[in-house]
Design an enzyme around this catalytic site. Structure first.
Site, mmCIF file in Angstrom:
data_model
loop_
_atom_site.group_PDB
_atom_site.id
_atom_site.type_symbol
_atom_site.label_atom_id
_atom_site.label_comp_id
_atom_site.label_asym_id
_atom_site.label_seq_id
_atom_site.Cartn_x
_atom_site.Cartn_y
_atom_site.Cartn_z
ATOM 1 C CB CYS A 1 -0.976 -0.392 1.056
ATOM 2 S SG CYS A 1 -1.992 -1.473 1.628
ATOM 3 C CG HIS B 1 -3.421 3.592 5.409
ATOM 4 N ND1 HIS B 1 -3.115 3.053 3.872
ATOM 5 C CD2 HIS B 1 -3.624 2.349 5.797
ATOM 6 C CE1 HIS B 1 -2.810 2.663 3.619
ATOM 7 N NE2 HIS B 1 -3.118 1.768 4.142
ATOM 8 C CG HIS C 1 -7.559 0.463 0.336
ATOM 9 N ND1 HIS C 1 -6.206 0.693 -0.051
ATOM 10 C CD2 HIS C 1 -7.142 -0.773 1.560
ATOM 11 C CE1 HIS C 1 -4.901 0.288 0.722
ATOM 12 N NE2 HIS C 1 -5.423 -0.645 1.308
#
Length: 376
Positions: A130, A268, A305
């Site tokens: 990520c 995040h 995401h």
């Protein structure tokens, strides 16, 4: 972003029939042939299509020396959906593409951008889960600082929405599988009833230029970068969040800025139970009593995401909203979770952001952070 309008939508029937997941952040209506030659579109994965479109925007009206301009593409999954079709063809006796090997090698994805735009500096792919896109920007900063490049095209791109990827995340129990009549309700960072992240896709690319060679007014200054590893677990953040905190401190030290100077944090904020709680704790450790007074928001609440591109989405959202004098909201934060008690900005807010942090946590115990100074 400012209006808090979600871009999430229901998955197509062919994917929903094979998965428990029902919602994703898809670029509906994106036409790659508007940005690439038809033959090149057939030979490359969707990740490259998205990265090329975003790179064209980043390079618009740029005047860079191609010999002194590098490419750093961050991606978690690379050409995963293209490779899935190749494996399906292979095991069913069909015809595979002669480009399957080049697509399956992450490093070649950066080369696609170098070739398309004639950029002959370093051409590298960063794949750190990520954190990939954010690490690409951080390493781009390093290339400019040490004088290897005058400019770097950098950012993140991922297109992981497929049956295999969704089912793998479902097996890990980290993705939302609840049915939602309204897709906009599905991604719920920091809410008490969150049940996992919503998979997304996209690309966000930036042109980093050395201050003494650029010919254009900058959007912002990438002032600092920090990265650490918990060395703890393949998918879990260490419970003490010490390395999450240290990554941000390293970025602040690199920028020569104290924590007290931070005006905004782009979190995040995935919507998983563990990540949101631990990231909240990390912010409390980092900022102390001031933590609750700093506006912090999760871009993923509206776009899902997009894996390795997620932090560059947060960077773009931070810059564009701050230019307009706003911080964007985190939507779907109700009902509140007592363990998640920061100011997540439930509605867009006027703010004078001069120094911002973009925070990122990744599988493999990785933590990365950027510090950005707004120059406008």
């Amino acid at each position: 972003m400012i209006n808090g309008r979600s871009g999430l939508s229901h998955l197509p029937d062919d994917i929903r029939q094979a998965c428990k997941s029902t919602v994703a952040g898809r670029l509906v209506g994106f036409e790659p042939t508007e940005h690439m030659d038809v033959q090149d579109v057939r030979r490359t994965p969707r990740t490259v299509h998205l990265a090329t479109a975003a790179a064209r925007e980043a390079l618009a009206e740029a005047n860079v020396d191609p010999v002194r301009t590098g490419v750093l593409l961050g991606t978690g999954g690379g050409g995963v959906t293209f490779l899935e079709t190749q494996y399906q063809a292979l095991f069913s006796g069909g015809k595979t593409s002669p480009f399957a090997i080049t697509v399956g090698t992450h490093g070649n994805l950066a080369s696609e951008l170098s070739i398309t735009f004639g950029l002959r500096g370093p051409s590298h792919c960063i794949s750190t889960g990520c954190a990939s896109g954010l690490d690409a920007v951080g390493h781009g900063l390093d290339l400019i600082r040490i004088g290897r490049c005058d400019a770097v095209l950098c950012g993140g791109a991922d297109a992981p929405i497929s049956n295999a990827t969704l089912r793998a995340f479902e097996a890990m129990k980290v993705i939302s599988t609840r049915p939602f009549d309204n897709p906009a309700d599905a991604c719920r960072p920091f809410a008490a009833d969150r049940d996992g992240f919503v998979l997304g896709e996209g690309a966000w690319m930036f042109l980093l230029e050395a201050a003494d060679t650029t010919t254009r007014p900058p959007l912002a200054e990438i002032a600092g970068y920090g990265s650490t590893c918990d060395a703890y677990h393949r998918v879990q953040v260490a419970p003490d969040v010490a390395e999450c905190v240290r990554a941000v401190r390293l970025a602040l030290d690199d920028a020569g800025a104290p924590a007290d100077a931070v005006d905004y944090v782009n979190l995040h904020g995935t919507g998983t139970r563990m990540n949101d709680t631990l990231e909240t704790g990390a912010m409390h450790q980092l900022f102390g009593e001031r933590a609750a007074d700093i506006p912090m928001s999760a871009t993923k609440s509206m776009i899902g995401h997009p894996q390795g591109a997620s932090a560059t989405a947060g960077l773009a959202a931070t810059l564009l909203c701050a230019q307009r004098g706003f911080v964007h909201p985190t939507i779907n934060t109700q009902p509140t979770d007592p363990a998640c008690d920061l100011d997540y900005v439930p509605e867009a807010r006027r703010a004078d952001v001069r120094l911002a942090v973009v925070n990122c946590l990744a599988f493999g115990s990785k933590n990365s952070a950027l510090v950005v100074r707004l120059t406008g």
